[in-house]
Design a protein around this motif. Structure first.
Motif, PDB file in Angstrom:
ATOM      1  N   LEU A 260      50.043  65.614 139.796  1.00 56.74           N
ATOM      2  CA  LEU A 260      49.545  64.777 138.705  1.00 56.74           C
ATOM      3  C   LEU A 260      49.515  63.331 139.174  1.00 56.74           C
ATOM      4  CD1 LEU A 260      51.708  66.313 135.831  1.00 56.74           C
ATOM      5  CD2 LEU A 260      49.327  66.845 136.364  1.00 56.74           C
ATOM      6  N   ASN A 261      48.380  62.671 139.032  1.00 50.76           N
ATOM      7  CA  ASN A 261      48.235  61.277 139.465  1.00 50.76           C
ATOM      8  C   ASN A 261      48.676  61.091 140.914  1.00 50.76           C
ATOM      9  OD1 ASN A 261      47.340  60.506 136.838  1.00 50.76           O
ATOM     10  ND2 ASN A 261      49.475  60.502 136.176  1.00 50.76           N
ATOM     11  N   ASN A 262      48.263  61.997 141.769  1.00 48.26           N
ATOM     12  CA  ASN A 262      48.569  61.963 143.204  1.00 48.26           C
ATOM     13  C   ASN A 262      50.055  62.077 143.526  1.00 48.26           C
ATOM     14  OD1 ASN A 262      45.880  61.815 144.099  1.00 48.26           O
ATOM     15  ND2 ASN A 262      45.829  59.635 143.618  1.00 48.26           N
ATOM     16  N   GLU A 263      50.840  62.549 142.580  1.00 51.19           N
ATOM     17  CA  GLU A 263      52.263  62.792 142.810  1.00 51.19           C
ATOM     18  C   GLU A 263      52.585  64.220 142.396  1.00 51.19           C
ATOM     19  OE1 GLU A 263      54.921  59.971 141.032  1.00 51.19           O
ATOM     20  OE2 GLU A 263      53.609  58.278 141.503  1.00 51.19           O
ATOM     21  N   GLU A 264      53.487  64.844 143.140  1.00 55.22           N
ATOM     22  CA  GLU A 264      53.898  66.197 142.778  1.00 55.22           C
ATOM     23  C   GLU A 264      55.031  66.135 141.767  1.00 55.22           C
ATOM     24  OE1 GLU A 264      54.548  68.819 146.030  1.00 55.22           O
ATOM     25  OE2 GLU A 264      52.443  68.689 146.645  1.00 55.22           O
ATOM     26  N   LYS A 265      54.875  66.909 140.705  1.00 50.42           N
ATOM     27  CA  LYS A 265      55.901  66.965 139.667  1.00 50.42           C
ATOM     28  C   LYS A 265      56.291  68.424 139.457  1.00 50.42           C
ATOM     29  CE  LYS A 265      57.314  65.686 135.120  1.00 50.42           C
ATOM     30  NZ  LYS A 265      57.076  65.034 133.876  1.00 50.42           N
ATOM     31  N   THR A 266      57.580  68.701 139.519  1.00 50.41           N
ATOM     32  CA  THR A 266      58.083  70.050 139.327  1.00 50.41           C
ATOM     33  C   THR A 266      58.535  70.230 137.887  1.00 50.41           C
ATOM     34  OG1 THR A 266      58.748  70.195 141.633  1.00 50.41           O
ATOM     35  CG2 THR A 266      59.788  71.744 140.104  1.00 50.41           C
ATOM     36  N   PHE A 267      58.103  71.323 137.298  1.00 50.07           N
ATOM     37  CA  PHE A 267      58.458  71.663 135.920  1.00 50.07           C
ATOM     38  C   PHE A 267      59.411  72.850 135.959  1.00 50.07           C
ATOM     39  CE2 PHE A 267      54.442  69.508 135.762  1.00 50.07           C
ATOM     40  CZ  PHE A 267      54.564  68.666 134.668  1.00 50.07           C
ATOM     41  N   HIS A 268      60.535  72.714 135.270  1.00 47.60           N
ATOM     42  CA  HIS A 268      61.551  73.765 135.201  1.00 47.60           C
ATOM     43  C   HIS A 268      61.388  74.545 133.898  1.00 47.60           C
ATOM     44  CE1 HIS A 268      63.730  72.278 138.710  1.00 47.60           C
ATOM     45  NE2 HIS A 268      63.341  71.092 138.295  1.00 47.60           N
ATOM     46  N   PRO A 269      61.865  75.777 133.863  1.00 44.87           N
ATOM     47  CA  PRO A 269      61.711  76.572 132.635  1.00 44.87           C
ATOM     48  C   PRO A 269      62.285  75.852 131.419  1.00 44.87           C
ATOM     49  CG  PRO A 269      62.583  77.928 134.406  1.00 44.87           C
ATOM     50  CD  PRO A 269      62.590  76.509 134.894  1.00 44.87           C
ATOM     51  N   PRO A 270      61.548  75.867 130.314  1.00 46.65           N
ATOM     52  CA  PRO A 270      62.064  75.234 129.101  1.00 46.65           C
ATOM     53  C   PRO A 270      63.258  76.002 128.545  1.00 46.65           C
ATOM     54  CG  PRO A 270      60.005  76.370 128.648  1.00 46.65           C
ATOM     55  CD  PRO A 270      60.239  76.466 130.117  1.00 46.65           C
ATOM     56  N   VAL A 271      64.141  75.283 127.870  1.00 42.09           N
ATOM     57  CA  VAL A 271      65.296  75.911 127.228  1.00 42.09           C
ATOM     58  C   VAL A 271      64.847  76.696 125.998  1.00 42.09           C
ATOM     59  CG1 VAL A 271      67.480  75.447 126.042  1.00 42.09           C
ATOM     60  CG2 VAL A 271      66.874  74.158 128.095  1.00 42.09           C
ATOM     61  N   PHE A 272      63.821  76.190 125.328  1.00 43.47           N
ATOM     62  CA  PHE A 272      63.330  76.821 124.095  1.00 43.47           C
ATOM     63  C   PHE A 272      61.818  76.964 124.163  1.00 43.47           C
ATOM     64  CE2 PHE A 272      61.476  76.439 119.855  1.00 43.47           C
ATOM     65  CZ  PHE A 272      62.132  77.461 119.188  1.00 43.47           C
ATOM     66  N   VAL A 273      61.326  78.149 123.863  1.00 41.50           N
ATOM     67  CA  VAL A 273      59.891  78.396 123.733  1.00 41.50           C
ATOM     68  C   VAL A 273      59.663  78.942 122.326  1.00 41.50           C
ATOM     69  CG1 VAL A 273      57.929  79.750 124.562  1.00 41.50           C
ATOM     70  CG2 VAL A 273      59.631  78.924 126.191  1.00 41.50           C
ATOM     71  N   PRO A 274      58.777  78.314 121.552  1.00 44.28           N
ATOM     72  CA  PRO A 274      58.528  78.800 120.197  1.00 44.28           C
ATOM     73  C   PRO A 274      58.079  80.256 120.192  1.00 44.28           C
ATOM     74  CG  PRO A 274      57.466  76.673 120.549  1.00 44.28           C
ATOM     75  CD  PRO A 274      57.970  77.147 121.887  1.00 44.28           C
ATOM     76  N   GLY A 275      58.568  81.008 119.238  1.00 40.66           N
ATOM     77  CA  GLY A 275      58.189  82.406 119.104  1.00 40.66           C
ATOM     78  C   GLY A 275      56.692  82.597 118.922  1.00 40.66           C
ATOM     79  N   LEU A 276      56.020  81.586 118.395  1.00 45.82           N
ATOM     80  CA  LEU A 276      54.580  81.675 118.198  1.00 45.82           C
ATOM     81  C   LEU A 276      53.845  81.818 119.540  1.00 45.82           C
ATOM     82  CD1 LEU A 276      52.325  81.733 116.139  1.00 45.82           C
ATOM     83  CD2 LEU A 276      52.254  79.235 116.237  1.00 45.82           C
ATOM     84  N   VAL A 277      54.379  81.228 120.598  1.00 44.76           N
ATOM     85  CA  VAL A 277      53.782  81.380 121.923  1.00 44.76           C
ATOM     86  C   VAL A 277      53.831  82.848 122.331  1.00 44.76           C
ATOM     87  CG1 VAL A 277      54.043  80.796 124.372  1.00 44.76           C
ATOM     88  CG2 VAL A 277      54.231  79.003 122.642  1.00 44.76           C
ATOM     89  N   TYR A 278      54.984  83.483 122.114  1.00 43.91           N
ATOM     90  CA  TYR A 278      55.144  84.914 122.404  1.00 43.91           C
ATOM     91  C   TYR A 278      54.127  85.733 121.607  1.00 43.91           C
ATOM     92  CZ  TYR A 278      57.336  89.551 122.373  1.00 43.91           C
ATOM     93  OH  TYR A 278      57.570  90.896 122.474  1.00 43.91           O
TER      94      TYR A 278
END
Length: 102
Positions: free
Chosen positions: A8-26
């Protein structure tokens, strides 16, 4: 594993698993699977899945950010890892993040 890196914007950004995912996503993933829209090679359906990934990660990036920033060889592993994580098959990732406070 649901850790992934985007450029992103010529920089690497690492995303870690979220602690909470809304049930609606499931629920939306279940709807896509039941409707035969996942797994898919249809770009529109893939955008919908990536939108769910964005939502699960608190909209820290957009669908376009994902497609522009993901390394092409990592796409399938990242999306399938996300689905497995939300379905609970990767529960270890979520528990580890709760312990680490991520």
């Amino acid at each position: 594993m649901m850790k992934f890196t985007l450029r992103l914007n010529n920089e690497e950004k690492t995303f870690h698993p979220p602690v909470f995912v809304p049930g609606l996503v499931y629920r939306k993933i279940l709807e896509m699977q039941a409707g035969g829209r996942f797994p898919t090679s249809d770009p529109t359906d893939m955008d919908e899945m990536v939108q769910l990934l964005c939502e699960a990660y608190g909209n820290q990036f957009t669908v376009d950010d994902f497609w522009n920033g993901i390394n092409a060889p990592d796409i399938n592993e990242t999306i399938w890892g996300f689905v497995g994580f939300v379905n609970g098959t990767n529960k270890k990732d979520s528990k580890d993040n709760k312990k680490e406070g991520k």
